[in-house]
Structure formats: C-alpha cells, structure tokens
Design an enzyme around this catalytic site. Sequence first.
Site, mmCIF file in Angstrom:
data_model
loop_
_atom_site.group_PDB
_atom_site.id
_atom_site.type_symbol
_atom_site.label_atom_id
_atom_site.label_comp_id
_atom_site.label_asym_id
_atom_site.label_seq_id
_atom_site.Cartn_x
_atom_site.Cartn_y
_atom_site.Cartn_z
ATOM 1 N N LYS A 163 1.881 13.244 23.699
ATOM 2 C CA LYS A 163 2.201 12.779 25.062
ATOM 3 C C LYS A 163 2.745 11.361 25.044
ATOM 4 C CE LYS A 163 -1.390 9.802 25.256
ATOM 5 N NZ LYS A 163 -1.256 8.346 25.337
ATOM 6 N N PRO A 209 2.630 10.777 15.286
ATOM 7 C CA PRO A 209 2.127 9.622 14.519
ATOM 8 C C PRO A 209 0.629 9.403 14.737
ATOM 9 C CG PRO A 209 4.094 9.030 15.779
ATOM 10 C CD PRO A 209 3.742 10.422 16.176
ATOM 11 N N ALA A 237 -2.726 7.267 15.191
ATOM 12 C CA ALA A 237 -3.012 6.006 15.890
ATOM 13 C C ALA A 237 -1.720 5.437 16.457
ATOM 14 C CB ALA A 237 -3.707 5.009 14.954
ATOM 15 N N GLY A 238 -0.903 6.322 17.048
ATOM 16 C CA GLY A 238 0.419 5.922 17.544
ATOM 17 C C GLY A 238 0.498 5.816 19.047
ATOM 18 N N MET A 259 0.121 8.373 21.029
ATOM 19 C CA MET A 259 0.686 9.627 21.544
ATOM 20 C C MET A 259 -0.335 10.758 21.593
ATOM 21 S SD MET A 259 4.548 9.944 20.140
ATOM 22 C CE MET A 259 4.684 11.476 21.048
ATOM 23 N N GLY A 275 -2.177 12.244 19.275
ATOM 24 C CA GLY A 275 -2.042 13.291 18.245
ATOM 25 C C GLY A 275 -3.369 13.968 17.926
ATOM 26 N N GLY A 276 -4.402 13.168 17.754
ATOM 27 C CA GLY A 276 -5.726 13.748 17.467
ATOM 28 C C GLY A 276 -6.216 14.588 18.636
ATOM 29 N N SER A 277 -5.899 14.148 19.843
ATOM 30 C CA SER A 277 -6.292 14.907 21.040
ATOM 31 C C SER A 277 -5.545 16.245 21.085
ATOM 32 C CB SER A 277 -5.968 14.111 22.308
ATOM 33 O OG SER A 277 -6.653 12.881 22.291
ATOM 34 N N ASP A 328 -7.795 12.240 26.504
ATOM 35 C CA ASP A 328 -6.455 12.839 26.448
ATOM 36 C C ASP A 328 -6.473 14.335 26.118
ATOM 37 O OD1 ASP A 328 -5.351 10.383 27.002
ATOM 38 O OD2 ASP A 328 -4.906 9.908 24.906
HETATM 39 P P1 ATP Z 1 -4.795 8.154 21.709
HETATM 40 O O1 ATP Z 1 -3.395 8.015 22.217
HETATM 41 O O2 ATP Z 1 -5.536 9.367 22.226
HETATM 42 O O3 ATP Z 1 -5.593 6.913 21.740
HETATM 43 P P2 ATP Z 1 -3.732 7.994 19.092
HETATM 44 O O4 ATP Z 1 -2.539 8.889 19.063
HETATM 45 O O5 ATP Z 1 -3.474 6.540 19.264
HETATM 46 O O6 ATP Z 1 -4.699 8.523 20.190
HETATM 47 P P3 ATP Z 1 -4.879 9.522 16.989
HETATM 48 O O7 ATP Z 1 -3.756 9.775 16.051
HETATM 49 O O8 ATP Z 1 -5.239 10.618 17.894
HETATM 50 O O9 ATP Z 1 -4.570 8.191 17.800
HETATM 51 O O10 ATP Z 1 -6.168 9.132 16.125
HETATM 52 C C1 ATP Z 1 -6.745 7.862 16.017
HETATM 53 C C2 ATP Z 1 -7.842 7.893 14.910
HETATM 54 O O11 ATP Z 1 -8.688 9.029 15.081
HETATM 55 C C3 ATP Z 1 -7.262 8.012 13.517
HETATM 56 O O12 ATP Z 1 -7.038 6.763 12.970
HETATM 57 C C4 ATP Z 1 -8.292 8.834 12.753
HETATM 58 O O13 ATP Z 1 -9.183 7.991 12.056
HETATM 59 C C5 ATP Z 1 -9.107 9.568 13.821
HETATM 60 N N1 ATP Z 1 -8.877 11.045 13.862
HETATM 61 C C6 ATP Z 1 -9.804 11.974 14.089
HETATM 62 N N2 ATP Z 1 -9.265 13.210 14.121
HETATM 63 C C7 ATP Z 1 -7.958 13.067 13.898
HETATM 64 C C8 ATP Z 1 -6.872 13.980 13.818
HETATM 65 N N3 ATP Z 1 -7.027 15.306 13.954
HETATM 66 N N4 ATP Z 1 -5.650 13.482 13.617
HETATM 67 C C9 ATP Z 1 -5.474 12.148 13.498
HETATM 68 N N5 ATP Z 1 -6.454 11.236 13.529
HETATM 69 C C10 ATP Z 1 -7.700 11.685 13.738
#
Ligand code: ATP
Length: 321
Positions: free
Chosen positions: A21, A117, A119-120, A122, A124-126, A159
Amino acid sequence: MNEAGLWAPAEPRVKVRAPGKINAFFQVGPLREDGYHAVASTYLAVSLYEEVAATARADTLPTDITVSIHPDSSLSPEQLAGIPLDGKNLVVKAARLVADIAENPSGVHLEITKHVPIAGGMGGGSADAAATLVACDALWHTGLSREELAQLGSELGADVPFALMGGAAVGLGIGDELTAALAPTPLHWVLVPADFGLSTPVVYGTLDTLRAAGSIAAPVPGQVEAGVLTALRAGDAKALAPWLHNDLQAAAEYLAPSLTEVLAAGKSLGALAGLVSGSGPTLAFLAADAHHAQLLASALAELGHPGLPVEGPVHGAQIIL
Ligand code: ATP
C-alpha cells in the site's frame, strides 16, 4: 495423478496474493497514553504484490509452522536477510490465529515471495499476514468471513485489515478503522524504494520529538481532506496531486536526508507530486497516466534512482492457486 489424470500435489496447497500500500494522505495525531498515535489516512493498494503459498504438512501438529522465502523474490539478498523465519514473522503469527479457530488444523509450510520493500513503509509484512490469513482459512476450511479475518488481522497490525480489503480506503483510529473509498479508475504511480529501511516506531518517535522541539501542535485527526476523496472518485491525478500529504514525511527526511534530494528530482522530472509512503523510506510519485509513469521511471533511473511504475487502487488479498 488424480482421478481425472491430472497431476495433483501430494499435500493441499493454497497460494494467495496481497498488495502493498501507499498512503495518499496521512495525518498523525499526538502520542496517546497507550503508545499509539491516532491517524487519518487514505490507503491505496498498489500493484506490487506479495505472495504466500501455504502447504499443509500432514501428520504434523498445528504448532509446526515453517517459513521460507521463494527464490523468485525481487528484493536484494541484504534485504531478504532481514526477514525473521521464526515465530517473529507475521505469517507465523497469522497462521497461529487461524489454527486456534480451525477444527482440525495440520502443520503448515508458508513460502513467501517478497516484492514489497522490507521496512519500506508499504506494509509488506502486513500483506504477508493478510495473505496467510486467507490461505490458512482456505486450507483448514475455517470458513471465516472477510470481517472475521480483518478482526484477526487487526491483532497483528494496523495495516493488515487494509491488505485484506484492498482498493482505496479511509483509515481512522490507529489506521485499522476502515471505510472503503470510491476510486473506480486506477491512477499511475512510480515507486522509488530505498536500499535501506526505516523503523516505523523510530519514525513516529522522531515526529513527536520534532514537534516538541518546534513547539508544533499535533493535529487531532478526525477525517481525511475531502479533496483527496473527490479526486479519487473522479480518477483525476491532476486534482489529487495538491492533496497528497504525509505528516511522517518530515521525520523520514530528517532521518534519511537523501530522500529530500530524490523527491526534488522526481518533481523536476515532471511528477505531478511526490511523497514518502507511510513511514518511508519508499517514495511514491504520481504520474498523469501509464505512459507518463514509464517515462518518469526511466528518467529517475537515469539519475540513479530506479523506480517501479505501478497502478492503484488494486484488489486486496486473493487466492490465485
Ligand atoms: P508498515 O508500513 O506496516 O509499518 P513496513 O513495510 O515499513 O510496514 P515491513 O516490511 O512490513 O515494514 O516489516 C518491518 C519489520 O517487520 C521487518 O524489519 C522485519 O523484522 C519484521 N517482519 C516480520 N514479518 C515480516 C515479513 N513477513 N516480511 C517482512 N518483514 C517482516
């Protein structure tokens, strides 16, 4: 071979795709006593997808949940190395939540193909968590509704419900109180990922610190700007451009000053607007149409900032196999 003479995998398997997202509008309130911030957000699901394939592991306990990363993942080895493969991974937590409800769950192997990406900013983990909820629900025949899956998802992160829902939505509360927004015409964007991540809690904390240092009062988020929703409803990129806004941007740029330069480059190359996505560091540039997005991505790449043309809104988590 099955009865129809077709090859069938030995174990039941379900593959689900879920989108990353961007936030076209993101207003952040003051730090609350419970440690969260109230937000008013406009989410857009974009055509950069995660995939999770869930394969039942017969004769294993539901607690036997294993995780691997598919080699087709498009992220760098350094990025992929940051993904936990144990109980800290959101997919494991998501599978456990469904297993707790399922009547006869087996163990499961979860294979993630990562394109969003890490921790980007976006989500991704969600997206992985949302895909896992849908996959395990199908695998274990739990028959949960989208609302019930979203309820489980909100236990994992603000998210996750949006990655299930997709499309465009207004997110209030901590971002998890969702109302679908009308956005019938996909808009075109160029995403510029960074080669580093930003920790979401650190970005929020930096915003609080910057506000305190500058005696800047935090807004009390109540609703997103009407102009954002009107432009989305009309599918009008030019009308949306002046409304793109992210309160977290100042904090992300403070922590990663190189973002300021890339934002300026995108705008000088003709982007209608550009902003930090969520807590960053991924940048999202709005283009006039698909062709403009391609041109903008090429021009950014020539300046050393490779970008990815995407469109959004797109659908939420969907079974694809
Ligand atoms: P948001 O926008 O929801 O804050 P994000 O895109 O910034 O999330 P994510 O990539 O979702 O960040 O993940 C952040 C941290 O969560 C990673 O650094 C990792 O340690 C942990 N993590 C747990 N599960 C996952 C996963 N399936 N994919 C990526 N990171 C994960």
